[in-house]
Scaffold this active site. Sequence first.
Site, PDB file in Angstrom:
ATOM      1  N   ASP A  81      16.941   7.124   6.731  1.00  0.00           N
ATOM      2  CA  ASP A  81      16.678   5.923   7.535  1.00  0.00           C
ATOM      3  C   ASP A  81      15.611   5.043   6.880  1.00  0.00           C
ATOM      4  O   ASP A  81      15.419   3.896   7.278  1.00  0.00           O
ATOM      5  CB  ASP A  81      16.205   6.345   8.937  1.00  0.00           C
ATOM      6  N   LYS A  89      27.712   7.004  14.332  1.00  0.00           N
ATOM      7  CA  LYS A  89      27.269   7.417  12.993  1.00  0.00           C
ATOM      8  C   LYS A  89      28.028   8.674  12.565  1.00  0.00           C
ATOM      9  O   LYS A  89      28.462   8.787  11.420  1.00  0.00           O
ATOM     10  CB  LYS A  89      25.749   7.650  12.992  1.00  0.00           C
ATOM     11  N   GLN A 130      17.058   9.643  15.850  1.00  0.00           N
ATOM     12  CA  GLN A 130      17.443   8.404  16.536  1.00  0.00           C
ATOM     13  C   GLN A 130      16.250   7.858  17.326  1.00  0.00           C
ATOM     14  O   GLN A 130      15.654   8.564  18.128  1.00  0.00           O
ATOM     15  CB  GLN A 130      18.641   8.678  17.468  1.00  0.00           C
TER      16      GLN A 130
END
Length: 294
Positions: free
Chosen positions: A121, A54, A98
């Site tokens: 997200d 990422k 994450q």
Amino acid sequence: MSAQIIDGKAIAATIRGEISEDVAKMKEQYGQVPGLATVLVGSRADSATYVRMKKRACAEVGIKSFSNELPEDVSQEELIAVVQRLNADPEVDGILVQLPLPDHLDEEAVLAEIDLAKDVDGFHPLNIGRLSMKFRDPLFTPCTPRGCIELLDRMEIPIEGKRAVVLGRSNIVGLPVAMMLLHRNATLTICHSRTKDLPAVVREADILIAAVGRAQMVKGDWLKPGVAIIDVGINAIDDPTRKRGYRLVGDVDFEEAKEVAGYITPVPGGVGPMTIAMLLRNTTDGKMRSLGME
Ligand code: NDP
């Protein structure tokens, strides 16, 4: 008949190009670029790899990234304090925690701390809540589901009024992609491990999203001719002809399905490359919104 292959790699590259242009424009007009903060807890190799990928993708399009690496035994309070610091940081437009987090941490409580405007997200309970309500728009939608819809749109596959079948009901893929299809006025069926006679349900689909995690489960004779298939599944199967001894396949039997379907994503090279592209898109959209850019 042989299906048209939906080339996720090429579509993701086009999207990254569009993002680079937006970032360049922003830099020129405002002297600012988007910033993404990653939060990695513990030392899971797969999570560390995803975070690295990422950050590399951010650098390629001109997005700044900020690393936050925390030990496996970090407390809930310490982790929340990091999120709050990032919420207050004007250089940070997106916060990515994450997942999965270690078991002692309350994932939902941590995600709920993220500033709604930085929830790139798309997993903040309020964003998910809005996605689950009619005519309410979340600020961000989760990246893999958004990637699925983007693939349909870029291929100009109509969604409105179509019969869409989603295989899988996870919080990460199945449920949000189903809600997105509903927002786009598809007629929706969601299937899961207790669904009876799956082939008969799948046969009704004009659009099939497979997010189950079962190698090549969907067979050619389960499909309506012309169906558009987005195969999210990533499964390793033994392959002694490969140096590493395995290869990756989707949830759909690609060789059989491509003879019946109208469109199909390959695995790899379909949905996979879209997930990170959508994270970059969400981060850039967030920054554009905060600057009042269209
Ligand atoms: P989960 O394991 O969280 O969910 C799987 C879903 O499939 C569940 O809802 C489960 O039903 C359902 N299911 C399992 N077996 C069957 C079956 N035999 N028939 C019907 N439904 C079944 O997986 P994820 O949603 O996290 O991931 C799904 C796949 O997508 C995986 O292969 C994963 O690797 C891949 N993936 C790919 C991404 C990408 O970027 N391309 C990103 C994220 C995931 P129930 O709810 O009843 O248990």
